[in-house]
Scaffold this motif. Structure first.
Motif, PDB file in Angstrom:
ATOM      1  N   ARG A  24       0.942  -1.060  -0.146  1.00 41.34           N
ATOM      2  CA  ARG A  24      -0.014  -0.001   0.289  1.00 41.34           C
ATOM      3  C   ARG A  24       0.704   1.232  -0.055  1.00 41.34           C
ATOM      4  N   PRO A  25       1.874   1.409   0.793  1.00 41.95           N
ATOM      5  CA  PRO A  25       2.800   2.616   0.701  1.00 41.95           C
ATOM      6  C   PRO A  25       3.366   2.822  -0.498  1.00 41.95           C
ATOM      7  N   LEU A  26       3.689   1.723  -1.255  1.00 40.68           N
ATOM      8  CA  LEU A  26       4.261   1.964  -2.786  1.00 40.68           C
ATOM      9  C   LEU A  26       3.003   2.393  -3.727  1.00 40.68           C
ATOM     10  N   THR A  27       1.946   2.265  -3.276  1.00 46.59           N
ATOM     11  CA  THR A  27       1.069   2.807  -4.410  1.00 46.59           C
ATOM     12  C   THR A  27       0.844   4.190  -4.109  1.00 46.59           C
ATOM     13  N   ARG A  28       1.221   4.817  -3.008  1.00 42.11           N
ATOM     14  CA  ARG A  28       1.059   6.098  -2.582  1.00 42.11           C
ATOM     15  C   ARG A  28       2.436   6.999  -2.823  1.00 42.11           C
ATOM     16  N   GLY A  29       3.454   6.362  -3.183  1.00 48.03           N
ATOM     17  CA  GLY A  29       4.600   6.875  -3.605  1.00 48.03           C
ATOM     18  C   GLY A  29       5.698   6.832  -2.793  1.00 48.03           C
ATOM     19  N   ASP A  30       5.663   6.025  -1.715  1.00 40.65           N
ATOM     20  CA  ASP A  30       6.630   5.566  -0.958  1.00 40.65           C
ATOM     21  C   ASP A  30       7.754   5.075  -1.734  1.00 40.65           C
ATOM     22  N   ALA A  31       8.999   5.147  -1.204  1.00 45.72           N
ATOM     23  CA  ALA A  31      10.184   4.372  -2.017  1.00 45.72           C
ATOM     24  C   ALA A  31      10.439   3.115  -1.312  1.00 45.72           C
ATOM     25  N   GLN A  32      10.184   2.814  -0.342  1.00 47.75           N
ATOM     26  CA  GLN A  32      10.669   1.700   0.255  1.00 47.75           C
ATOM     27  C   GLN A  32       9.690   0.657   0.914  1.00 47.75           C
ATOM     28  N   ALA A  33       9.661  -0.373   1.035  1.00 44.46           N
ATOM     29  CA  ALA A  33       9.099  -1.176   1.659  1.00 44.46           C
ATOM     30  C   ALA A  33       9.959  -1.972   3.040  1.00 44.46           C
ATOM     31  N   HIS A  34       9.203  -1.707   4.177  1.00 41.58           N
ATOM     32  CA  HIS A  34       9.848  -1.869   5.343  1.00 41.58           C
ATOM     33  C   HIS A  34       8.890  -2.758   6.262  1.00 41.58           C
ATOM     34  N   ALA A  35       9.309  -3.693   6.680  1.00 46.30           N
ATOM     35  CA  ALA A  35       8.405  -4.810   7.639  1.00 46.30           C
ATOM     36  C   ALA A  35       8.501  -4.078   8.920  1.00 46.30           C
ATOM     37  N   GLY A  36       9.730  -3.802   9.641  1.00 46.07           N
ATOM     38  CA  GLY A  36       9.951  -3.445  11.101  1.00 46.07           C
ATOM     39  C   GLY A  36       9.838  -4.702  11.912  1.00 46.07           C
ATOM     40  N   LYS A  37       9.920  -4.212  13.037  1.00 45.85           N
ATOM     41  CA  LYS A  37       9.815  -5.542  14.044  1.00 45.85           C
ATOM     42  C   LYS A  37       8.505  -5.849  14.212  1.00 45.85           C
ATOM     43  N   VAL A  38       7.641  -5.062  14.237  1.00 42.69           N
ATOM     44  CA  VAL A  38       6.197  -5.540  14.280  1.00 42.69           C
ATOM     45  C   VAL A  38       5.742  -6.453  13.334  1.00 42.69           C
ATOM     46  N   GLY A  39       6.385  -5.919  11.942  1.00 46.59           N
ATOM     47  CA  GLY A  39       5.957  -6.663  10.819  1.00 46.59           C
ATOM     48  C   GLY A  39       6.577  -8.100  10.871  1.00 46.59           C
ATOM     49  N   ARG A  40       7.810  -8.345  11.609  1.00 51.41           N
ATOM     50  CA  ARG A  40       8.373  -9.559  11.654  1.00 51.41           C
ATOM     51  C   ARG A  40       7.722 -10.417  12.696  1.00 51.41           C
ATOM     52  N   ILE A  41       7.229  -9.845  13.787  1.00 49.53           N
ATOM     53  CA  ILE A  41       6.447 -10.593  14.763  1.00 49.53           C
ATOM     54  C   ILE A  41       5.032 -11.113  14.332  1.00 49.53           C
ATOM     55  N   CYS A  42       4.543 -10.180  13.388  1.00 53.94           N
ATOM     56  CA  CYS A  42       3.331 -10.583  12.812  1.00 53.94           C
ATOM     57  C   CYS A  42       3.480 -11.867  11.607  1.00 53.94           C
ATOM     58  N   LEU A  43       4.483 -11.607  11.154  1.00 54.65           N
ATOM     59  CA  LEU A  43       4.811 -12.511  10.125  1.00 54.65           C
ATOM     60  C   LEU A  43       5.092 -13.843  10.669  1.00 54.65           C
ATOM     61  N   LEU A  44       5.833 -13.956  11.747  1.00 58.98           N
ATOM     62  CA  LEU A  44       6.062 -15.171  12.474  1.00 58.98           C
ATOM     63  C   LEU A  44       4.643 -15.723  13.067  1.00 58.98           C
ATOM     64  N   SER A  45       3.883 -14.909  13.377  1.00 60.95           N
ATOM     65  CA  SER A  45       2.428 -15.458  13.786  1.00 60.95           C
ATOM     66  C   SER A  45       1.725 -16.154  12.642  1.00 60.95           C
ATOM     67  N   ALA A  46       1.796 -15.458  11.326  1.00 58.99           N
ATOM     68  CA  ALA A  46       1.303 -16.033  10.465  1.00 58.99           C
ATOM     69  C   ALA A  46       2.009 -17.221  10.070  1.00 58.99           C
ATOM     70  N   ILE A  47       3.394 -17.399  10.124  1.00 65.11           N
ATOM     71  CA  ILE A  47       3.896 -18.544  10.016  1.00 65.11           C
ATOM     72  C   ILE A  47       3.625 -19.852  10.647  1.00 65.11           C
ATOM     73  N   ILE A  48       3.338 -19.544  12.113  1.00 65.30           N
ATOM     74  CA  ILE A  48       2.877 -20.527  13.188  1.00 65.30           C
ATOM     75  C   ILE A  48       1.569 -20.995  12.752  1.00 65.30           C
ATOM     76  N   LEU A  49       0.563 -20.266  12.482  1.00 58.67           N
ATOM     77  CA  LEU A  49      -0.619 -20.570  11.919  1.00 58.67           C
ATOM     78  C   LEU A  49      -0.727 -21.512  10.834  1.00 58.67           C
ATOM     79  N   HIS A  50       0.076 -21.062   9.898  1.00 55.42           N
ATOM     80  CA  HIS A  50       0.453 -22.060   8.764  1.00 55.42           C
ATOM     81  C   HIS A  50       0.810 -23.221   9.172  1.00 55.42           C
TER      82      HIS A  50
END
Length: 280
Positions: A24-50
């Motif tokens: 979504r930020p890229l569609t608004r003109g931002d130049a970078q995709a950044h997950a951050g610590k919260v994003g990594r924790i959320c990704l780990l949660s999704a991996i656990i569900l998987h």
């Protein structure tokens, strides 16, 4: 509805939300995709569900249940674990722009097509070890193939004329947010080296299981033929890298060909049998 379908659906939803949050930020003109610590924790949660979805779908009492979609789901799940660990030491958040849509699609397929077959001789310890090794190799090489596709798109992007910022679309900005090609190439060959080593173990353990069950180390069936073709392809790529310094487009083509052979070894053939021919 089985627990496996529910958890695969929840994992797909979690992956999709994360993908949208990065794109979504890229569609608004931002130049970078950044997950951050919260994003990594959320990704780990999704991996656990998987992972729970796979455990509920595959590890049945006294048997193993596998199908083309579940096999692909297990492989890319293992690949996502490897990516998550790599992301702790390397800034490779941009790769999530292609990994998250891919793993979302695979999780949806596993929820929609949970059918499969019970693996014969599932209580055989050697067979269980072989399946785990083979799926790990599959996961490593799947992530390597997705990265090779991304590197191919990025290579083409770099050879296009420079566009004005106002004329650039979000795809161009997404490619620009990726790690440099040299970093990606280093990661790609590390994945291929490890994947080739694990694939070699899968070939050896498969031969041991085959001798115990059929008396033949390498039966002439589609799984054996395509797996060996994949092993030879990646072996040839690594030999070419060592002897002739192969890199760039040559390495990317060899990677995708090796992945195609491995895909045909199980998932492709099971898709034909289970979905097209509707045979168990």
């Amino acid at each position: 509805m089985s627990a496996g379908i529910v958890f695969h659906s929840l994992a797909a939803l979690a992956y999709a939300v994360l993908a949208v949050s990065l794109w979504r930020p890229l569609t608004r003109g931002d130049a970078q995709a950044h997950a951050g610590k919260v994003g990594r924790i959320c990704l780990l949660s999704a991996i656990i569900l998987h992972g729970i979805g796979l455990q509920q779908s595959i590890l049945l009492p006294n048997s193993l249940h596998l199908g083309w979609a579940l096999g692909l789901s297990a492989a890319i799940w293992l690949g996502m674990i490897i990516f998550w660990l790599e992301s702790l030491v390397l800034r490779i958040d941009g790769l999530l722009l292609i990994l998250l849509p891919a793993v979302t699609l695979v999780a949806i397929l596993a929820a929609v097509f949970p059918e499969g077959h019970n693996v014969p001789h599932a209580n055989n310890d050697w067979l269980r070890a072989h399946l785990l090794i083979a799926l790990t190799a599959y996961g490593l090489i799947t992530v390597a193939a997705l990265q090779a596709m991304l590197m191919t798109a990025l290579d083409r992007q770099l050879h296009r004329p420079v566009e004005q910022e106002a004329n650039r679309n979000f795809i161009s900005r997404a490619l620009d947010s990726m790690p440099p090609l040299l970093v990606q190439e280093h990661l790609l060959f590390r994945l291929i080296w490890i994947g080739f080593f694990v694939l070699t173990l899968a070939v050896i353990s498969g031969a041991v299981v085959s001798v115990g069950l059929t008396g033949k180390p390498f039966p002439l069936d589609h799984k054996t033929v395509f797996t060996l073709l994949s092993w030879l392809t990646f072996g040839g790529l690594l030999l070419g890298r060592y002897a002739r310094g192969w890199r760039g487009r040559v390495a990317l083509r060899w990677t995708l060909v090796g992945f195609a052979f491995l895909l045909l070894a199980y998932t492709g053939s099971r898709f034909v049998l289970d979905v097209i021919l509707q045979r168990g």
